[in-house]
Design an enzyme around this catalytic site. Structure first.
Site, PDB file in Angstrom:
ATOM      1  N   TYR A   1       5.369  -7.567  17.193  1.00  0.00           N
ATOM      2  CA  TYR A   1       5.520  -6.627  16.084  1.00  0.00           C
ATOM      3  C   TYR A   1       6.326  -5.406  16.545  1.00  0.00           C
ATOM      4  O   TYR A   1       7.303  -5.005  15.907  1.00  0.00           O
ATOM      5  CB  TYR A   1       4.129  -6.214  15.593  1.00  0.00           C
ATOM      6  CG  TYR A   1       4.125  -5.221  14.472  1.00  0.00           C
ATOM      7  CD1 TYR A   1       4.908  -5.399  13.343  1.00  0.00           C
ATOM      8  CD2 TYR A   1       3.305  -4.093  14.516  1.00  0.00           C
ATOM      9  CE1 TYR A   1       4.885  -4.481  12.309  1.00  0.00           C
ATOM     10  CE2 TYR A   1       3.273  -3.178  13.480  1.00  0.00           C
ATOM     11  CZ  TYR A   1       4.067  -3.383  12.377  1.00  0.00           C
ATOM     12  OH  TYR A   1       4.042  -2.463  11.352  1.00  0.00           O
TER      13      TYR A   1
ATOM     14  N   THR B   1      10.266 -12.072   9.263  1.00  0.00           N
ATOM     15  CA  THR B   1      10.258 -11.113   8.143  1.00  0.00           C
ATOM     16  C   THR B   1      10.866  -9.791   8.590  1.00  0.00           C
ATOM     17  O   THR B   1      11.709  -9.222   7.903  1.00  0.00           O
ATOM     18  CB  THR B   1       8.812 -10.852   7.659  1.00  0.00           C
ATOM     19  OG1 THR B   1       8.218 -12.092   7.355  1.00  0.00           O
ATOM     20  CG2 THR B   1       8.770  -9.945   6.461  1.00  0.00           C
TER      21      THR B   1
ATOM     22  N   PHE C   1       0.828  -1.211   0.000  1.00  0.00           N
ATOM     23  CA  PHE C   1       0.000   0.000   0.000  1.00  0.00           C
ATOM     24  C   PHE C   1       0.871   1.273   0.000  1.00  0.00           C
ATOM     25  O   PHE C   1       0.803   2.080  -0.935  1.00  0.00           O
ATOM     26  CB  PHE C   1      -0.946  -0.078   1.209  1.00  0.00           C
ATOM     27  CG  PHE C   1      -1.496   1.229   1.670  1.00  0.00           C
ATOM     28  CD1 PHE C   1      -2.208   2.045   0.793  1.00  0.00           C
ATOM     29  CD2 PHE C   1      -1.314   1.647   2.976  1.00  0.00           C
ATOM     30  CE1 PHE C   1      -2.727   3.260   1.221  1.00  0.00           C
ATOM     31  CE2 PHE C   1      -1.828   2.851   3.415  1.00  0.00           C
ATOM     32  CZ  PHE C   1      -2.528   3.664   2.534  1.00  0.00           C
ATOM     33  N   ILE C   2       1.734   1.426   0.975  1.00  0.00           N
ATOM     34  CA  ILE C   2       2.549   2.654   1.053  1.00  0.00           C
ATOM     35  C   ILE C   2       3.634   2.630  -0.034  1.00  0.00           C
ATOM     36  O   ILE C   2       3.881   3.630  -0.707  1.00  0.00           O
ATOM     37  CB  ILE C   2       3.163   2.830   2.458  1.00  0.00           C
ATOM     38  CG1 ILE C   2       2.043   2.937   3.510  1.00  0.00           C
ATOM     39  CG2 ILE C   2       4.065   4.076   2.510  1.00  0.00           C
ATOM     40  CD1 ILE C   2       2.514   3.011   4.948  1.00  0.00           C
TER      41      ILE C   2
ATOM     42  N   ALA D   1      11.371   1.842   7.483  1.00  0.00           N
ATOM     43  CA  ALA D   1      10.028   2.168   7.962  1.00  0.00           C
ATOM     44  C   ALA D   1       9.756   1.399   9.252  1.00  0.00           C
ATOM     45  O   ALA D   1       9.727   0.177   9.259  1.00  0.00           O
ATOM     46  CB  ALA D   1       8.998   1.795   6.902  1.00  0.00           C
TER      47      ALA D   1
ATOM     48  N   LYS E   1      10.163  -4.438  15.346  1.00  0.00           N
ATOM     49  CA  LYS E   1      10.442  -3.142  14.715  1.00  0.00           C
ATOM     50  C   LYS E   1      11.427  -2.320  15.563  1.00  0.00           C
ATOM     51  O   LYS E   1      12.238  -1.566  15.019  1.00  0.00           O
ATOM     52  CB  LYS E   1       9.142  -2.373  14.496  1.00  0.00           C
ATOM     53  CG  LYS E   1       8.374  -2.864  13.288  1.00  0.00           C
ATOM     54  CD  LYS E   1       9.168  -2.555  12.030  1.00  0.00           C
ATOM     55  CE  LYS E   1       8.440  -2.893  10.781  1.00  0.00           C
ATOM     56  NZ  LYS E   1       9.252  -2.561   9.589  1.00  0.00           N
TER      57      LYS E   1
ATOM     58  N   ASP F   1       9.316  -7.083  -4.126  1.00  0.00           N
ATOM     59  CA  ASP F   1       8.158  -7.389  -3.275  1.00  0.00           C
ATOM     60  C   ASP F   1       7.837  -8.874  -3.438  1.00  0.00           C
ATOM     61  O   ASP F   1       7.873  -9.396  -4.554  1.00  0.00           O
ATOM     62  CB  ASP F   1       6.957  -6.535  -3.720  1.00  0.00           C
ATOM     63  CG  ASP F   1       5.889  -6.431  -2.647  1.00  0.00           C
ATOM     64  OD1 ASP F   1       5.584  -5.309  -2.237  1.00  0.00           O
ATOM     65  OD2 ASP F   1       5.361  -7.491  -2.218  1.00  0.00           O
TER      66      ASP F   1
END
Ligand code: UDP
Length: 320
Positions: free
Chosen positions: A149, A95, A11-12, A117, A153, A31
């Site tokens: 998550y 991931t 999306f982004i 990100a 990150k 991707d």
């Protein structure tokens, strides 16, 4: 300039690809289509300055070649969406942590600047609202899958900062707050596409918990503009930036607004968190960014109001 965007069919990432192609730059996307889709980049496929590779960022030789080709790297490939994260924690951790390790280590060989990100999720259960980049990150228990998550990150952030401090690889970190707009799917739990689709179909609009939790929804066009501007600035290197809107809305109010703007007859129903996600699920009661830092450096402003964003998303889903 030649720009590599990991997760560029997401999306982004696809909106960032649009922005760079429009600026006359050469765009390379990698991707694995796990959450991204060819539909997001279908309109770019035949553009002479757009190139894409369907592969994971874990494929070293492919990624090394792409990094070699490019001047800068936007690392957006990640496991996203609270629902997906709760359902697939192994995939999330692997991931997010391994992917960033590969990207940073390969970029370091050629000293190519990397923007990583990250997410507002890293603030976790902090109540120091609005969140500042130098504020504490408050993680919940490791038995609650959601926090994997945030932790994965946060490790990505530590690693990117370490590469800058120790190895002089220029890195920039952005913490993206709830980002919305056309092409976002509700498949991984994101609230706005979910509510809009429910309202348009006349199905119940599912508010989780009591609906008093708040979020700020930033328009994807504003967000990708900020990423591009931060990438251009030397002062951004080794720094963390919040990017998001400051217009705070409760989820119940959001449901009401979606219902009104779609002129839907859908009823608004409350679903307990345990049912929506998993037993003992913890939500963030308020999530509001302090964006002073990005505003001071690159003049970041969220230009789109929530109603303006909702109208665009409704229009997008009405045409689907
Ligand atoms: N939410 C909801 N109904 C849905 C999907 C999400 O009430 O069908 C709530 C969710 O519990 C959270 C907020 O909306 O409080 C934002 O959820 P989203 O997954 O979009 O992003 P988050 O801010 O949790 O990362």
């Amino acid at each position: 300039m030649r720009v590599l965007i990991t997760g560029g069919a997401g999306f982004i990432g696809s909106h960032l690809s649009d922005a760079y192609v429009a600026r006359g730059e050469e765009v390379f996307v990698v991707d694995d289509l796990s959450t991204g889709s060819m539909e997001n980049i279908a309109h770019l496929k035949r553009h002479p300055r757009f190139h894409y590779t369907i592969d994971t960022v874990h494929n070293h030789p492919v990624l090394a070649e792409l990094i070699d080709e490019c001047d800068v790297v936007f690392h957006l490939a990640a496991a996203v969406g609270v629902k997906l994260i709760v359902e697939s924690p192994v995939r999330t951790i692997e991931t997010n942590v391994r992917g960033t390790e590969v990207v940073l280590s390969l970029a370091n060989k050629k000293k190519k600047k990397v923007l990583v990100a990250s997410t507002s999720e890293v603030y976790g259960l902090s109540d120091q609202v609005p969140f500042r980049e130098d504020g504490n990150l408050v993680m919940g228990a490791t038995t609650k899958g959601r926090w994997s998550y945030a932790c994965s990150k946060a490790i990505d952030e530590f690693l990117a900062l370490a590469y800058w401090r120790e190895r002089k690889l220029p890195t920039v970190i952005v913490r993206l707050f709830n980002t919305v707009g056309p092409r976002q799917t509700g498949q991984y739990g994101m609230v706005i596409p979910t509510f809009v689709k429910q309202a348009l179909a006349g199905r119940p609009i599912t508010v989780y918990g009591d609906g008093k939790q708040t979020r700020c929804f930033g328009y994807v066009g504003d967000v990708v503009g900020a990423l591009a501007r931060l990438m251009e600035r030397d002062e951004a290197v080794g720094q963390v930036f919040n990017i998001g809107s400051s217009e705070e809305v409760s989820i119940l109010e959001l449901a009401r607004r979606v219902k009104k703007l779609t002129q839907s007859d859908s009823e608004i129903v409350f679903v307990p968190y345990d049912e929506a996600y998993e037993e003992g699920f913890e939500d963030m009661p308020r999530r509001v960014p302090d964006t002073t830092k990005a505003r001071s450096l690159v003049g970041f402003e969220a230009t789109e109001s929530l109603d303006g964003i909702l109208k665009k998303v409704i229009e997008y889903h009405s045409g689907q």
